[in-house]
Every structure is written in structure tokens, then in C-alpha cells.
Scaffold this motif. Structure first.
Motif, PDB file in Angstrom:
ATOM      1  N   PRO A 164       0.820  -1.213   0.000  1.00 32.31           N
ATOM      2  CA  PRO A 164       0.000   0.000   0.000  1.00 32.31           C
ATOM      3  C   PRO A 164       0.854   1.263   0.000  1.00 32.31           C
ATOM      4  O   PRO A 164       1.892   1.319   0.669  1.00 32.31           O
ATOM      5  CB  PRO A 164      -0.825  -0.130   1.288  1.00 32.31           C
ATOM      6  N   TYR A 165       0.390   2.268  -0.721  1.00 30.61           N
ATOM      7  CA  TYR A 165       1.133   3.527  -0.799  1.00 30.61           C
ATOM      8  C   TYR A 165       1.312   4.146   0.585  1.00 30.61           C
ATOM      9  O   TYR A 165       2.383   4.670   0.896  1.00 30.61           O
ATOM     10  CB  TYR A 165       0.387   4.491  -1.728  1.00 30.61           C
ATOM     11  N   ASP A 166       0.298   4.089   1.406  1.00 32.55           N
ATOM     12  CA  ASP A 166       0.366   4.722   2.726  1.00 32.55           C
ATOM     13  C   ASP A 166       1.401   4.068   3.634  1.00 32.55           C
ATOM     14  O   ASP A 166       1.927   4.723   4.536  1.00 32.55           O
ATOM     15  CB  ASP A 166      -1.007   4.677   3.406  1.00 32.55           C
ATOM     16  N   GLU A 167       1.690   2.805   3.405  1.00 32.89           N
ATOM     17  CA  GLU A 167       2.658   2.109   4.253  1.00 32.89           C
ATOM     18  C   GLU A 167       4.091   2.338   3.793  1.00 32.89           C
ATOM     19  O   GLU A 167       5.001   2.454   4.618  1.00 32.89           O
ATOM     20  CB  GLU A 167       2.353   0.601   4.264  1.00 32.89           C
ATOM     21  N   ASP A 168       4.322   2.359   2.489  1.00 31.44           N
ATOM     22  CA  ASP A 168       5.679   2.538   1.965  1.00 31.44           C
ATOM     23  C   ASP A 168       5.577   3.147   0.576  1.00 31.44           C
ATOM     24  O   ASP A 168       5.497   2.423  -0.430  1.00 31.44           O
ATOM     25  CB  ASP A 168       6.422   1.198   1.911  1.00 31.44           C
ATOM     26  N   PRO A 169       5.533   4.481   0.472  1.00 29.30           N
ATOM     27  CA  PRO A 169       5.333   5.118  -0.840  1.00 29.30           C
ATOM     28  C   PRO A 169       6.378   4.725  -1.870  1.00 29.30           C
ATOM     29  O   PRO A 169       6.035   4.453  -3.030  1.00 29.30           O
ATOM     30  CB  PRO A 169       5.397   6.615  -0.516  1.00 29.30           C
ATOM     31  N   GLU A 170       7.655   4.716  -1.477  1.00 27.58           N
ATOM     32  CA  GLU A 170       8.703   4.402  -2.450  1.00 27.58           C
ATOM     33  C   GLU A 170       8.584   2.980  -2.966  1.00 27.58           C
ATOM     34  O   GLU A 170       8.742   2.715  -4.161  1.00 27.58           O
ATOM     35  CB  GLU A 170      10.094   4.619  -1.838  1.00 27.58           C
ATOM     36  N   ASP A 171       8.304   2.036  -2.061  1.00 24.75           N
ATOM     37  CA  ASP A 171       8.187   0.646  -2.484  1.00 24.75           C
ATOM     38  C   ASP A 171       6.958   0.459  -3.369  1.00 24.75           C
ATOM     39  O   ASP A 171       6.996  -0.260  -4.377  1.00 24.75           O
ATOM     40  CB  ASP A 171       8.107  -0.261  -1.257  1.00 24.75           C
ATOM     41  N   HIS A 172       5.873   1.108  -3.014  1.00 27.83           N
ATOM     42  CA  HIS A 172       4.662   1.033  -3.835  1.00 27.83           C
ATOM     43  C   HIS A 172       4.935   1.547  -5.249  1.00 27.83           C
ATOM     44  O   HIS A 172       4.623   0.867  -6.240  1.00 27.83           O
ATOM     45  CB  HIS A 172       3.547   1.857  -3.182  1.00 27.83           C
ATOM     46  N   LEU A 173       5.524   2.735  -5.353  1.00 27.22           N
ATOM     47  CA  LEU A 173       5.807   3.309  -6.664  1.00 27.22           C
ATOM     48  C   LEU A 173       6.824   2.472  -7.420  1.00 27.22           C
ATOM     49  O   LEU A 173       6.753   2.352  -8.653  1.00 27.22           O
ATOM     50  CB  LEU A 173       6.308   4.741  -6.507  1.00 27.22           C
ATOM     51  N   GLY A 174       7.779   1.882  -6.707  1.00 28.66           N
ATOM     52  CA  GLY A 174       8.771   1.047  -7.366  1.00 28.66           C
ATOM     53  C   GLY A 174       8.162  -0.166  -8.029  1.00 28.66           C
ATOM     54  O   GLY A 174       8.542  -0.531  -9.155  1.00 28.66           O
ATOM     55  N   VAL A 175       7.207  -0.819  -7.361  1.00 28.87           N
ATOM     56  CA  VAL A 175       6.552  -1.983  -7.951  1.00 28.87           C
ATOM     57  C   VAL A 175       5.629  -1.559  -9.088  1.00 28.87           C
ATOM     58  O   VAL A 175       5.640  -2.147 -10.175  1.00 28.87           O
ATOM     59  CB  VAL A 175       5.763  -2.766  -6.882  1.00 28.87           C
ATOM     60  N   VAL A 176       4.831  -0.522  -8.863  1.00 24.21           N
ATOM     61  CA  VAL A 176       3.846  -0.105  -9.858  1.00 24.21           C
ATOM     62  C   VAL A 176       4.520   0.411 -11.129  1.00 24.21           C
ATOM     63  O   VAL A 176       4.054   0.150 -12.245  1.00 24.21           O
ATOM     64  CB  VAL A 176       2.912   0.967  -9.263  1.00 24.21           C
ATOM     65  N   HIS A 177       5.641   1.126 -10.977  1.00 26.67           N
ATOM     66  CA  HIS A 177       6.296   1.760 -12.122  1.00 26.67           C
ATOM     67  C   HIS A 177       7.630   1.121 -12.483  1.00 26.67           C
ATOM     68  O   HIS A 177       8.378   1.678 -13.294  1.00 26.67           O
ATOM     69  CB  HIS A 177       6.496   3.249 -11.846  1.00 26.67           C
ATOM     70  N   ALA A 178       7.938  -0.032 -11.895  1.00 28.90           N
ATOM     71  CA  ALA A 178       9.102  -0.821 -12.305  1.00 28.90           C
ATOM     72  C   ALA A 178      10.421  -0.053 -12.196  1.00 28.90           C
ATOM     73  O   ALA A 178      11.168   0.063 -13.163  1.00 28.90           O
ATOM     74  CB  ALA A 178       8.917  -1.362 -13.721  1.00 28.90           C
TER      75      ALA A 178
END
Length: 482
Positions: A164-178
Motif C-alpha cells: 500500500p502507498y500509505d505504508e511505503d510510498p517508495e516501495d509502492h511506486l517502485g513496484v507499480v512503475h518498475a
């Protein structure tokens, strides 16, 4: 699995395989991915000769080449995201899956989730590829995994595998945007602002860049290039007066002006850096120019043409002999005086205060060109920054010492990472004041890129793919003062 771990695949020789006569597109794409993995090659260097040979062998047309290119670049760009999805569909850690099998699975995942290829065609073609290059047993494994992947679309998979973005924004964006997590964090720091800006940038990194030509001044004109390409396929540059964008890709090497060296392929951001350096005001004569890190020669060729118009001479230095030969090729036919030498970076001691203008486009992580080299995001590590730091600072010190008082130095890099941009310049200028080295003052680079918006607070400039349609080039302009 998150893309923050930043694969690349492990190098693995794999089994010898037979080249089938049918479906040469996927075979060629597989061969390119294996070369990228096994030899640490770059797709933009590996793929063109493979495509050229396929055309020469016959039965491989422009549509085949376009699909092959999409499969290779799309798979490499989204590799981390596809790995996270594949990991949900196998019964073992990905590190225990042979790299050639992962390449076939990733090619299949891209066809299923990143293209309009029908599901049944994507699965059956991938299974047939696996049967040919891996054997029947592994083809069954590929079939089972891809059928699991095909059960959901990309958005659904991202909801499952991205934190979830709220838990870890960088990790969320990293998975979603490769993108690896550390790169997301670094780009976000460099960009500043909120979530929208970083998402726009990451999305732009995953888009295929336009092919941009440069008409070298005094040697070719943009009108000539537009006429040669065709008005329906050519667009003017956004910012550079010498740029022509190819709206539909095409083969630049087929143009007479490119074959003759009067024009070349050059990102518009790279053109803007050279033009800004050439336009920077200086005190005194303007006769001797130096490109201190000239390979492969795009900026040197543009600088050489601009220097020739003013009666100035260009010296182009490049550390690697094979890259120096590329510079020689790019400068061949330049109307003004120039010289190309192979010089080993900071080991070369230029005569103090001997140049009026100098460019150092320093070696870097290349995080500003991830559109063009998508595999680089998975190869780079945070510790690479420390490896480049001494060289970057050394090259800038050397450039300042070699430039006369009143002359101009341009420090450029194809990275937006703060550790490779403003931090380098601030450190070198601070050391110079403290240790009585060559001192310099900032020149505001923004007015030297007329018409280009969103250049920040200055005096240096950071270009961005999502804002300017260019690679993320950085430029600092300095005038030597003492």
C-alpha cells in the motif's frame, strides 16, 4: 518480491537451442535478453545488429522488427514488476528458477500484461518458444505459470503485489512503475514536490523515447532533414533550433545527411547542453574549445560545428580508444579545425589556463537515460554513486584548472541524482576557495536555454523526461575567476 532488489538475472549459459524457422520474432527477442543478461550488454547495442541480420536473411519485415523491439524493451523496462508477479505464480524462490526460463516467462508476461496480443496467442507463442529453447519439460512449467498470470490484468496484479502507498510510498511506486526503490527515492528527492510529479517522471521513464536528429550547423539544415524524412513523419524540435523529431521512428541511418555525418542522432537535452555552453558569455578571446569527455561524439560534433562558425578550434578528448574512434567519425568533415585524442581523464594534465570554453560531460550512473537503457535501472546499485564521485570531482577540478580566467566550464551529466549534480559542483568550488585552487562563479544557465520552461530556481539546470521530453540532463555553467 519488490523491484527494489533490482535483479538482473544471474548469468547462466543455458542449454544450446535450435533456431526454429517459425516465429523468428520471439526467438530474436529471447536471444537479445540472454545477451543482455549473460554479457551485461545493452539492448540498444545488441538489438540493432540482430535485427539487421534477420532482415538480411529474409522473411523479417518492419512490423517484425517493431514487435521484436517492443518485446525486448518492454520486458526490460518492467522486469522488476514482472518478477514480482511471476514470484506469486511459482512454488519456489525466483533465484531458484533458471535465468533462461525467467526470460521466457517475462516475455510471456509482457505480452499478456503490456501489449494487445490476445491471451491465447501470448500463451501459446511463449510455450512454443519454451519448447524450442528450453525443452518440453520446462515448456510445461512455462505454460502453467503463464496461465496463472493470464487470469488477471495488470492493474489487478499490481493491487496484489504492490505494498500500500500509505505504508511505503517508495516501495509502492517502485513496484507499480518498475523502478528499484532506491532510484524512486533518489528521483523524488531530486524532483521535489508531491506524488503527481514523481509518478509522471516514472511513467515517462517507461515510455519509448522519440528518435531526435540534429542538423549540425553549417553542414545541414532542419529543412533538409524534414524533406528527407517527409513532413508527415517529421516534427520540429521542441527547444533546439537544430532538432528534428521522427514521429514514427524510422531508420536515421538511411538518410544521406546522417550517413555523411552532416547530421546525427542526438537527444534534444544533449543538444541544449552544448548550445548553452557555446552561448555562455565569457571575457576575452574565444578561440580554443575542449570537450574533455567526448565519447561517443554527439556533443563534440555539435560543438565542433558551432566553433567552426566562429573561427574557433575544438579539441575532443576521450579516454577509451574505441570511443575516441566514434568521436573521430562524428567530427569527420567538420569545416573548422579540430583534433581528437585518446586521453585518460584525470591522468591527463592539460596546460593550465589554456582553453576558453570547456565541457566535461562526466561518467555517471546514467539514471537520466533510463528510457533508452532500461536494463540500467536493474544493474545500478546505490554504492555506484560513491564509485563515480572521485572521478566526477577530479574531472571538474581539472577542467577549471585548464580553463583560463574569464573562460567558461560546463559540467554536465546524464543523471538527476543530487550526489552527481549540484553536490559535485558545490564540493569542488568549496575546496577551491579553501585550498586556493582554481576558483569560479556560477553563470545562470536558464537564459541560455531560451523558451524551455520549468528550469527551476537556477543557476544550474535540470532537464526532465516528463517536463521537457528529453533525457534528464544536468548542466552547471561556471566562469573561472582566479
Amino acid at each position: 518480491m519488490s523491484p527494489q532488489s533490482g535483479p538482473p538475472r544471474r548469468s547462466h549459459p543455458g542449454k544450446p537451442y535450435r533456431r526454429p524457422k517459425k516465429d523468428p520474432v520471439r526467438i530474436l527477442a529471447f536471444e537479445a535478453l540472454r545477451a543482455v543478461d549473460e554479457r551485461d550488454a545493452y539492448a540498444n547495442l545488441v538489438l540493432p545488429p540482430l535485427l539487421r541480420k534477420a532482415r538480411e536473411d529474409g522473411g523479417f519485415d518492419a512490423r517484425d522488427a517493431a514487435l521484436t523491439t517492443e518485446l525486448v524493451y518492454g520486458t526490460l523496462r518492467l522486469q522488476g514488476t514482472y518478477d514480482a508477479i511471476i514470484a506469486e505464480c511459482v512454488d519456489r524462490p525466483l533465484r531458484e528458477v533458471d535465468p533462461p526460463v525467467l526470460d521466457v516467462l517475462s516475455l510471456g508476461a509482457h505480452q499478456l500484461l503490456g501489449t494487445r496480443i490476445p491471451t491465447h496467442a501470448a500463451v501459446s507463442a511463449s510455450v512454443e518458444l519454451a519448447r524450442v529453447v528450453l525443452g518440453d519439460g520446462r515448456a510445461k512449467f512455462v505454460n502453467a505459470v503463464l496461465r496463472k498470470i493470464a487470469a488477471a490484468d495488470l492493474d489487478t496484479w499490481l493491487e496484489r503485489v504492490a505494498p500500500p502507498y500509505d505504508e511505503d510510498p517508495e516501495d509502492h511506486l517502485g513496484v507499480v512503475h518498475a523502478h528499484p526503490r532506491w532510484i524512486v527515492s533518489a528521483l523524488w528527492d531530486a524532483l521535489g514536490g508531491g506524488r503527481a510529479g514523481i509518478e509522471d517522471l516514472l511513467e515517462a521513464d517507461n515510455e519509448r523515447p522519440e528518435v531526435t536528429l540534429v542538423a549540425r550547423p553549417g553542414r545541414a539544415a532542419t529543412d533538409e532533414l524534414v524533406a528527407a524524412v517527409g513532413e508527415e513523419s517529421a516534427l520540429p524540435g521542441r527547444w533546439s533550433p537544430y532538432a528534428v523529431r521522427l514521429a514514427e521512428g524510422g531508420e536515421p541511418g538511411a538518410l544521406d545527411a546522417v550517413r555523411e555525418g552532416r547530421a546525427g542522432v542526438q537527444d534534444e537535452g544533449s543538444q541544449l547542453v552544448a548550445l548553452a555552453l557555446a552561448a555562455a558569455p565569457l571575457d576575452g578571446p574565444d578561440r580554443r574549445w575542449l570537450d574533455g569527455c567526448a565519447g561517443p561524439g554527439g556533443k563534440a560534433a555539435l560543438l565542433g560545428a558551432l566553433a567552426a562558425e566562429r573561427g574557433a578550434a575544438l579539441l575532443a578528448a576521450e579516454k577509451q580508444p574505441h570511443r575516441a574512434r566514434l568521436v573521430e567519425r562524428a567530427l569527420a568533415g567538420n569545416p573548422g579545425p579540430y583534433q581528437v585524442i585518446a586521453a585518460k581523464g584525470t591522468r591527463t594534465k592539460w596546460r593550465p589556463e589554456s582553453f576558453d570554453r570547456m565541457l566535461v560531460d562526466v561518467p555517471c550512473t546514467g539514471l537520466g537515460a533510463l528510457r533508452r537503457r532500461p536494463e540500467a535501472r536493474w544493474r545500478r546499485r546505490p554504492e555506484d554513486l560513491a564509485g563515480f564521485a572521485p572521478l566526477q570531482r577530479g574531472l571538474l577540478r581539472e577542467a577549471l584548472a585548464a580553463t583560463r580566467i574569464g573562460g567558461v566550464v560546463g559540467y554536465a551529466t546524464c543523471s538527476p541524482h543530487p550526489a552527481e549534480t549540484r553536490a559535485v559542483v558545490d564540493d569542488v568550488l568549496g575546496e577551491a576557495r579553501k585550498d586556493q585552487g582554481a576558483t569560479a562563479e556560477w553563470i545562470d544557465a536558464r537564459p541560455l536555454m531560451p523558451g524551455v520552461p520549468a528550469l527551476g530556481e537556477g543557476p544550474d539546470v535540470q532537464l526532465w523526461p516528463h517536463l521537457h521530453g528529453t533525457d534528464a540532463m544536468y548542466l552547471a555553467l561556471l566562469r573561472r575567476t582566479g
